[in-house]
Design an enzyme around this catalytic site. Structure first.
Site, short mmCIF file in Angstrom:
data_model
loop_
_atom_site.label_atom_id
_atom_site.label_comp_id
_atom_site.label_asym_id
_atom_site.label_seq_id
_atom_site.Cartn_x
_atom_site.Cartn_y
_atom_site.Cartn_z
N GLY A 11 0.60 -0.94 0.16
CA GLY A 11 0.18 -0.10 -0.24
C GLY A 11 0.59 1.03 -0.03
NE ARG A 40 -3.73 -1.86 3.09
CZ ARG A 40 -2.55 -2.06 3.24
NH1 ARG A 40 -2.03 -2.76 2.96
NH2 ARG A 40 -2.27 -0.88 3.66
CD GLN A 90 1.68 4.38 3.41
OE1 GLN A 90 0.88 4.44 2.12
NE2 GLN A 90 1.46 4.02 4.12
CB SER A 115 0.90 9.18 9.89
OG SER A 115 0.21 8.26 9.44
CG ASP A 265 2.66 0.57 10.55
OD1 ASP A 265 1.44 0.25 10.40
OD2 ASP A 265 3.56 1.45 9.97
CE LYS A 292 -2.39 1.30 8.69
NZ LYS A 292 -1.05 2.06 8.27
NE ARG A 347 3.12 -2.47 10.21
CZ ARG A 347 4.83 -2.46 10.95
NH1 ARG A 347 5.79 -3.06 11.26
NH2 ARG A 347 5.35 -1.70 9.53
#
Length: 384
Positions: A11, A40, A90, A115, A265, A292, A347
């Site tokens: 992603g 996603r 992002q 973020s 994360d 995610k 994760r």
């Protein structure tokens, strides 16, 4: 010109490349992917790119949301735009990479930024390649006094056009996202010593140090004359690094409250930590987890519930009722072993492996191989 790009299951790569493809591609580029990536949604991506003259269209799904595979249509136009950062950093990082190549200046005003550390990592890397982007953050009075990024309400980026990238040599830092799992394992079950980490890093997941300190863990970084000399030499050479092993040692823990909106994360491993911190633990930022590799908030809640941990999601917070490891041993209340699903989420695999150290039996995970997405050697290094 590029006409098609396969992003595998990333992603991050998808979002970074959309603005870059619009700047350097053929004017119509197909972006493809596989596995969890195709399910996603790229929330907010269409609105953000439309502000710079680019349209995103689904190549296979019929949906208002944008999914991979998708088509990037149009050329990136410089200009001024107000965009929401609620969906993450992002795509904004991709714009910060692409817009310096445009023929005229651009200004991006990011509302509700999330973020935030990742945006400033982007600026740091761009600077190494000779790209300059000015920025100004704003917030309430408490933000002005504390510079707490959680209080930031908006960021303005001013990007000069007609810039060019220059070759550069620099060292890559160790990854705090991966290291966080070993740090928590050390804090809960004995000790851990991790080399190669920069404790002055801009990485968002350096936040694990703050979480562990708030929870009462014992953390130190080994320094000696040799290390000091290395640091001085690195500083003189313009390298931002701080060497020396980070050591985390088990200590009496306590409940904590922490906002992970800027470091989502860390959620899976922080939830495992909370299960062993006696009292009511509150972790904010669950709204950042839906897009995610799995619906990560749902996955974490399912994992903890199956382990016998009292937990719930209220609003944007995960609430975990924790018990110390000693209490769990004495009361026969260790986490429940058994068969678990990772939801094909790297994760979640790492968090489950750490949780297994405090379980009453083996934790068997249906898909461990997906951990290779971010940490191919994790199972070997963890001793699995």
């Amino acid at each position: 010109d590029i006409s098609e790009l396969h992003c595998v299951e990333s992603g991050l790569l998808t979002r970074l490349m959309i603005p870059i493809l619009a700047q350097t591609g053929s004017g119509s580029v197909l972006v493809t992917g596989e596995k969890t990536l195709v399910n996603r949604p790229l929330s907010g991506a269409n609105d953000i790119m439309a502000a710079f003259g680019v349209m995103l269209r689904n190549a296979s799904k019929t949906s208002k949301e944008i999914f991979v595979p998708l088509k990037v249509e149009g050329r990136l136009l410089p200009g001024r735009a107000e965009i929401s950062g609620a969906g993450g950093s992002q795509l904004i990082s991709g714009l910060l990479m692409a817009l310096p190549l445009a023929g005229s200046p651009s200004t991006i005003y990011v509302t509700d930024p999330k973020s935030i550390p990742y945006m400033f990592i982007t600026l740091d890397v761009l600077q190494k390649f000779g790209i300059r982007v000015a920025n100004e953050m704003e917030g309430d009075e408490e933000f002005v006094e504390t510079q707490d990024w959680g209080r930031c309400s908006g960021i303005t980026f001013k990007i000069k056009g007609n810039q060019s990238y220059k070759a550069a040599d620099f060292s890559l830092e160790g990854d705090w996202s991966s290291a966080a799992n070993f740090c928590v394992a050390g804090a809960l079950f004995g000790s851990a010593s991790i080399d190669g980490l920069d404790t002055r890093s801009l990485q968002a997941d350096l936040t694990i140090m703050d979480i562990l300190v708030e929870a009462g863990a014992s953390i130190s970084q080994f320094d000696n004359d040799c290390v000091d000399a290395v640091n001085e030499a690195a500083t003189a050479a313009g390298v931002n690094t701080h060497t020396g092993a980070v050591n985390v040692v088990k200590a009496p823990l306590n409940a904590f409250c922490f906002d992970l909106n800027n470091a989502p994360d860390l959620f899976p491993i922080t939830a495992v930590l909370a299960a062993f911190c006696p009292g009511e633990n509150r972790i904010a930022g669950t709204g950042r987890l839906a897009g995610k590799e799995s619906d990560r908030a749902k996955s974490i809640l399912e994992m903890l519930t199956q382990m016998g941990v009292e937990c719930a999601i209220e609003g944007d917070e995960l609430i975990v009722k924790g018990h110390s490891l000693t209490s769990r041993i004495l009361n026969g209340n260790l986490l429940k072993g058994g068969e678990y699903t990772s939801h094909h989420d790297h994760r979640m695999v790492m968090a489950l492996k750490v949780a297994g150290l405090g379980a009453d039996g083996p934790i068997v995970i249906d898909d461990e191989a997906c951990v290779a997405k971010s940490f191919p050697d994790f199972l070997t290094l963890f001793g699995c």
